[in-house]
Design an enzyme around this catalytic site. Structure first.
Site, PDB file in Angstrom:
ATOM      1  N   GLY A 297       1.016  -1.084  -0.086  1.00 38.25           N
ATOM      2  CA  GLY A 297       0.106   0.126  -0.156  1.00 38.25           C
ATOM      3  C   GLY A 297       0.820   1.154  -0.089  1.00 38.25           C
TER       4      GLY A 297
ATOM      5  CG  ASP B  90      -7.033  -6.397  -3.120  1.00 40.25           C
ATOM      6  OD1 ASP B  90      -6.711  -6.076  -2.042  1.00 40.25           O
ATOM      7  OD2 ASP B  90      -8.123  -6.467  -3.623  1.00 40.25           O
TER       8      ASP B  90
ATOM      9  CG  HIS C 228      -4.854   5.984   9.363  1.00 41.24           C
ATOM     10  ND1 HIS C 228      -4.627   7.220   9.735  1.00 41.24           N
ATOM     11  CD2 HIS C 228      -4.552   5.765   8.307  1.00 41.24           C
ATOM     12  CE1 HIS C 228      -4.359   8.022   8.709  1.00 41.24           C
ATOM     13  NE2 HIS C 228      -4.315   7.049   7.613  1.00 41.24           N
TER      14      HIS C 228
HETATM   15  C1  LIG Z   1      -3.120   6.617   3.490  1.00 39.46           C
HETATM   16  S1  LIG Z   1      -2.407   5.956   1.800  1.00 39.46           S
HETATM   17  C2  LIG Z   1      -0.812   5.497   2.385  1.00 39.46           C
HETATM   18  C3  LIG Z   1       0.065   5.493   1.285  1.00 39.46           C
HETATM   19  C4  LIG Z   1       1.522   5.388   1.560  1.00 39.46           C
HETATM   20  N1  LIG Z   1       1.941   4.183   2.567  1.00 39.46           N
HETATM   21  C5  LIG Z   1       2.146   6.472   2.227  1.00 39.46           C
HETATM   22  O1  LIG Z   1       2.000   6.560   3.811  1.00 39.46           O
HETATM   23  O2  LIG Z   1       2.521   7.783   1.375  1.00 39.46           O
HETATM   24  C6  LIG Z   1      -2.997   4.152   1.593  1.00 39.46           C
HETATM   25  C7  LIG Z   1      -2.959   3.502   0.327  1.00 39.46           C
HETATM   26  O3  LIG Z   1      -3.367   2.326   0.385  1.00 39.46           O
HETATM   27  C8  LIG Z   1      -3.958   2.059  -0.833  1.00 39.46           C
HETATM   28  N2  LIG Z   1      -4.783   0.944  -0.915  1.00 39.46           N
HETATM   29  C9  LIG Z   1      -6.146   1.027  -0.399  1.00 39.46           C
HETATM   30  N3  LIG Z   1      -6.542  -0.165  -0.576  1.00 39.46           N
HETATM   31  C10 LIG Z   1      -5.615  -1.119  -1.210  1.00 39.46           C
HETATM   32  C11 LIG Z   1      -5.677  -2.498  -1.289  1.00 39.46           C
HETATM   33  N4  LIG Z   1      -6.845  -3.209  -1.319  1.00 39.46           N
HETATM   34  N5  LIG Z   1      -4.284  -2.934  -1.912  1.00 39.46           N
HETATM   35  C12 LIG Z   1      -3.500  -2.344  -1.954  1.00 39.46           C
HETATM   36  N6  LIG Z   1      -3.407  -1.045  -1.642  1.00 39.46           N
HETATM   37  C13 LIG Z   1      -4.492  -0.249  -1.210  1.00 39.46           C
HETATM   38  C14 LIG Z   1      -4.289   3.173  -1.515  1.00 39.46           C
HETATM   39  O4  LIG Z   1      -4.252   3.368  -3.085  1.00 39.46           O
HETATM   40  C15 LIG Z   1      -3.384   4.217  -0.853  1.00 39.46           C
HETATM   41  O5  LIG Z   1      -2.181   4.590  -1.765  1.00 39.46           O
END
Ligand SMILES: C[S@@+](CC[C@H](N)C(=O)[O-])C[C@H]1O[C@@H](n2cnc3c(N)ncnc32)[C@H](O)[C@@H]1O
Length: 472
Positions: A276, A330, A350
């Site tokens: 993520g 995912d 969070h």
């Molecule tokens: C709050 S952001 C944090 C991004 C990064 N870790 C940072 O701190 O800059 C949450 C991230 O989770 C990703 N995300 C949400 N659901 C996901 C999933 N099912 N699988 C992979 N990534 C996911 C979103 O696309 C987003 O980029």
């Protein structure tokens, strides 16, 4: 033993002396409430002794207020949270701060403010007076207002004529704090009005689903905030949210990752998976500093597509040479990387309620080797009381934050309120939450991980700690 108000007074007296001494030594100034914010007015806080003294003074002042103010007035400071939000939203959206900046220190009559922003001066004057009563603006003379250090935080620093003419672009190329406040006073403010209805409904009271957040009820949708923002007609809200988020990111140095873990301890060629990881803005400083690590940034396909553009513009060689791989994945599905030295997750917990965190933690555990470290970066919420686990020697190092001196609340009370605001915001918008260390520990234990250490930024008790865990 002296009375609580004497003890609090003593804390204030000692801390004021410390603060003045440190400021004199460092050549920094204690901020003037009646001058607009500028970076030098916060420079004194860079010294951790001054920052601590300021926190103690503020916490003690708030504690004194809670003791001495009639309880019905204190209660109504809480009940009236949305009254204050109403007044603030009216001033923010009608660009009062920018108009007052242009008026200069002598301030401006409310009739003249209203003549510029088209508001009704009789209403605007009441909003401004209410906010001035809370130090957000200042009433210099009857009906003549000016900015304070607090209202100046809403300043886009743009000419008022420009933003009045094109409100949709108001926040473009700004620091993002006003955009963030505007989002909170809109989506989160409206969602908060439906929080009890969500909790009183047997269908949603215990739901952990993002679609069951108060946001959905307020906006009459089963879409999550993300899907709602993706609608073409919600382009302005989406755009504003993006600017606000960039503003928050800018407050967190991307290279905080460099001290979040002992990266030097990893042998060359070790695989680090940023699960993520967004467009890889956190992986980038890591790739630059540790070229011998192999970094894999995983996110949803659309985000990875964006990441490819960013990396080919900013660090094309890292991709070409195979040092960094951008992978669509995912995190609720089976984790393809089964040889990771580190699974890294920053600000993912969070966004999700427990049942979802358990799902992705289990996927990571199934793909972990016995030597894999799980590294989390999250805001860890302190208890509002003393944490008794600090009294034994067998706790996890760093798990308990620095606590405030008695009789203050151990978490410095509302001085540290920003983290708790974020927690409620997570509930309102996503049905998710910020967590205490005990809560994070429980999620880890339930999925086959054991927390080993919490690294804390110096002087920072709530914002983005890093937590290491290992498989059990
Ligand atoms: C709050 S952001 C944090 C991004 C990064 N870790 C940072 O701190 O800059 C949450 C991230 O989770 C990703 N995300 C949400 N659901 C996901 C999933 N099912 N699988 C992979 N990534 C996911 C979103 O696309 C987003 O980029």
């Amino acid at each position: 033993m002296s009375s609580p108000i004497r003890q609090l007074l003593e804390l204030i007296t000692e801390s004021v002396e410390t603060l003045e001494k440190v400021c004199a030594k460092n050549g920094t100034a204690i901020p003037n409430l009646y001058e607009p914010f500028a970076p030098p007015s916060e420079a004194f806080r860079v010294d951790p002794v001054a920052a601590e003294a300021a926190s103690v003074i503020s916490a003690a002042a708030l504690h004194l207020e809670a003791i001495l103010t009639p309880p019905q007035v204190s209660l109504y400071r809480m009940v009236g949270g949305h009254f204050k939000s109403t007044a603030l939203r009216a001033c923010l959206e009608s660009n009062v701060t920018e108009i007052l900046r242009e008026a200069g220190p002598q301030g401006l009559h409310v009739d003249d403010i209203a003549a510029q922003n088209g508001q009704d001066p009789k209403k605007l004057g009441r909003f401004l007076r209410y906010l001035a009563t809370n130090h957000v603006y200042r009433e210099l003379q009857p009906n003549i207002f000016t900015n304070t250090r607090i209202s100046s935080m809403l300043d886009t620093l743009k000419p008022s004529k420009e933003i009045l003419a094109d409100p949709a672009r108001k926040h473009d190329n700004t620091m993002g704090l006003a955009a963030l406040a505007s989002h909170h006073l809109d989506e989160a403010f409206k969602a908060s009005a439906y929080s009890w209805e969500t909790l009183a409904d047997p269908k949603t009271v215990r739901s952990e689903d993002p679609t069951a957040a108060p946001f959905g009820r307020a906006f009459k949708t089963t879409d999550t905030l993300w899907d709602f923002h993706a609608r073409p007609e919600e382009n302005i809200r989406h755009h504003r949210f993006g600017i606000g988020m960039k503003g928050i990111q800018a407050l967190q140095p991307a290279d905080a990752i460099l001290t979040a873990f002992d990266w030097k301890s990893l042998p060359p060629g070790s695989v680090v998976v940023d699960v993520g990881g967004g467009i890889g803005s956190v992986a980038m400083p890591l790739a630059a500093q540790f070229p011998l690590l192999k970094l894999i940034v995983q996110d949803l396909p659309g985000v990875i597509k964006e990441a490819q553009e960013v990396w080919s513009a900013q660090m094309p060689n890292a991709i070409k040479l195979g040092q960094v791989k951008l992978e669509a994945h995912d995190f609720f599905k089976s984790q393809p990387q089964t040889n990771a030295s580190v699974f890294f997750m920053k600000q993912i917990f969070h966004d999700w309620s427990d049942q979802y965190c358990l799902k992705f933690l289990k996927q990571l555990r199934a793909a972990a080797t016995p030597k894999t470290t799980l590294l989390l970066m999250e805001s860890v919420m302190p208890f509002a009381c003393h944490d008794p686990s600090a009294d034994s020697n067998d706790g996890v190092p760093g798990a308990v934050p620095k606590e405030a001196p008695a009789p203050l609340l151990a978490n410095y009370g509302a001085v540290n309120e920003m983290g708790y605001n974020a927690d409620i915001d997570m509930f309102l918008l996503f049905n998710s939450q910020e967590r205490t260390i005990l809560h994070i520990d429980e999620l880890l234990r339930n999925t086959g991980w054991k927390m080993t250490v919490v690294h804390r930024q110096p002087g920072d008790s709530t914002f983005l700690q890093s937590i290491e865990a290992v498989p059990v």
